[in-house]
Design an enzyme around this catalytic site. Structure first.
Site, short mmCIF file in Angstrom:
data_model
loop_
_atom_site.label_atom_id
_atom_site.label_comp_id
_atom_site.label_asym_id
_atom_site.label_seq_id
_atom_site.Cartn_x
_atom_site.Cartn_y
_atom_site.Cartn_z
N TYR A 186 -102.30 -62.80 83.19
CA TYR A 186 -102.44 -62.88 81.15
C TYR A 186 -103.20 -64.15 80.94
O TYR A 186 -102.47 -65.13 81.47
CB TYR A 186 -101.73 -62.48 79.78
CG TYR A 186 -101.95 -60.64 80.18
CD1 TYR A 186 -103.08 -60.08 80.02
CD2 TYR A 186 -100.53 -60.11 80.40
CE1 TYR A 186 -102.36 -58.85 79.41
CE2 TYR A 186 -100.58 -58.82 80.47
CZ TYR A 186 -101.66 -58.52 79.50
OH TYR A 186 -101.42 -56.58 79.99
N LYS A 210 -67.84 -58.34 79.36
CA LYS A 210 -68.65 -57.95 77.83
C LYS A 210 -70.03 -58.14 78.23
O LYS A 210 -69.96 -58.15 79.83
CB LYS A 210 -68.76 -59.43 77.13
CG LYS A 210 -68.68 -60.39 78.25
CD LYS A 210 -68.20 -62.50 77.04
CE LYS A 210 -68.70 -63.00 77.42
NZ LYS A 210 -68.41 -64.86 77.30
C1 LIG Z 1 -67.24 -65.06 77.76
C2 LIG Z 1 -66.40 -65.67 77.68
C3 LIG Z 1 -65.40 -66.43 78.85
C4 LIG Z 1 -66.39 -66.26 80.23
O1 LIG Z 1 -66.97 -67.69 79.71
P1 LIG Z 1 -67.60 -68.10 81.16
O2 LIG Z 1 -67.75 -69.53 81.23
O3 LIG Z 1 -68.88 -66.55 82.16
O4 LIG Z 1 -65.66 -68.18 82.46
C5 LIG Z 1 -64.20 -66.72 78.19
N1 LIG Z 1 -63.36 -66.61 77.06
C6 LIG Z 1 -64.38 -66.23 75.88
C7 LIG Z 1 -64.11 -66.11 74.58
C8 LIG Z 1 -66.19 -65.81 76.09
O5 LIG Z 1 -66.63 -65.15 75.05
#
Ligand SMILES: *Cc1c(COP(=O)(O)O)cnc(C)c1O
Length: 364
Positions: free
Chosen positions: A260, A32
């Site tokens: 800034y 993702k």
């Molecule tokens: C993002 C996610 C993961 C992975 O999590 P990590 O901590 O990066 O291993 C696993 N399952 C779901 C449902 C997620 O949204």
């Protein structure tokens, strides 16, 4: 080049194999958010080549992009609000999470329209109080029996897996087991049960079940540096290096107010480097001088506030750095992603996922 990310796909493959050696479960590579900023398609392909049997994404568009690029392994999409094109999802053979009866009905209707039985993974809320079935569970048990879907999976998500000592983890596993037993009692037996994220995969083999969902660890980073130690100490290798060009190098006298708000004043005559990246590229605006860049053989800390497209580093009076040099923002001999996370008061997940799409990714 003004700024670029280098992604080491071999490191990703190695991290997957390292974890594969620690579990009997199948691996689902979580890709993702543009593969945590590393690039969806190249990372997904590398992960599958390294032995990931599944891919996981939040959004349906991410899943469809994978299918459109010739990825054929099962893909689960788990953040599909009601406006999602479920018909498109079913047509493209995307596994869908079912976190509510509303979702179940929408997915069923899409299946009927297409003339296919949708593949679903039932998501239960076991204590995170975010996604998944909670108050509707008993009603769901009554309706799932006759629903026209194929129940492929049953899953939940840990809230505190990066704190392995917390009782909350055992409690979530208990609730998960109870829900699974109730589901089986109504005659539904999912083929794939999955629960573990990276932290649970690394610390709790009781949570592994049939599939582990591997995110941050596959990118070579620790789920929680303070509690679990660095990625390196977990046997992982970071895959992302961020580089940026020095736009300018200039000598400035002691007492110069930098950036800034004049939040930093040079304490001695020094050389400053103007780095051609800023918060619009994903460099956190509030990063402290505990991070910076590596250039001309040494570290140069940030001085002053990060701007939209640039930030300033203190190269030191003797630096040989020149305008046009490429500085390492993180990775390699430079500051680590974890250094940046700590200096910006955030987590490594946020550092890598927020590097903007205008920064090109280069693969090695
Ligand atoms: C993002 C996610 C993961 C992975 O999590 P990590 O901590 O990066 O291993 C696993 N399952 C779901 C449902 C997620 O949204």
């Amino acid at each position: 080049m003004r700024a670029f990310v280098e992604v080491d796909l071999k490191a990703i493959a190695k991290n997957i194999r390292t974890i594969k050696n620690q579990t009997d479960s199948e691996i689902l590579a979580v890709v993702k958010a543009d593969a945590y900023g590393h690039g969806l398609i190249p990372v997904a392909k590398a992960a599958v080549d390294a032995g990931a049997a599944w891919l996981g994404v939040a959004l349906l568009d991410e899943a469809l992009a994978l299918r459109n690029n010739g990825v054929t392994v099962p893909i689960i999409s788990w953040l599909t609000p009601p406006s999602t094109d479920f018909v498109g999802a079913v047509k493209s053979n995307i596994d869908l999470s079912v976190p509510s009866i509303t979702h179940l009905r929408l997915i069923e209707a899409a299946g009927k329209k297409v003339g296919m039985r949708p593949r679903v993974h039932i998501e239960v809320d076991t204590g995170m109080t975010r996604g998944g079935l909670l108050n509707e569970w008993q009603e769901f048990l009554a309706v799932i029996k006759s629903a026209e879907v194929d129940v492929i999976g049953f899953w939940s998500h840990f809230a505190r897996a990066d704190e392995p000592e917390q009782d909350a983890n055992a409690q979530q596993i208990k609730v998960f087991g109870e829900h699974l037993a109730e589901l089986r009692a109504v005659g539904i037996d999912p083929t794939y049960v999955h629960f573990a994220n990276s932290a649970a995969t690394l610390t709790n083999s009781k949570s592994h079940n049939d599939i582990v969902r591997l995110g941050i660890a596959m990118y070579g980073l620790s789920p929680d540096v303070k509690i679990m130690g660095s990625g390196k100490s977990l046997g992982l290798q970071p895959a992302m290096t961020l580089n940026a060009e020095l736009h300018l190098v200039k000598d400035v006298p002691a007492g110069s107010s930098v950036g800034y708000g004049g939040t930093a004043i040079t304490s001695a005559n020094t050389k400053l480097g103007i780095v051609a990246m800023g918060y619009s590229d994903g460099i956190p605006r509030n990063t402290s001088k505990a991070a910076g860049v590596y250039v001309a053989g040494k570290r140069a800390p940030i001085i002053g506030r990060v701007s939209m497209d640039q930030f300033v580093v203190d190269l030191g009076p003797d630096s040989t750095a020149r305008s046009g040099d490429i500085a390492i923002v993180f990775g390699g001999a430079g500051y680590s992603i974890d250094d940046w996370a700590s200096a910006a008061n955030t987590i490594n997940y946020e550092i890598v996922t927020r590097i903007a799409s205008r920064v090109p990714r280069i693969y090695e």
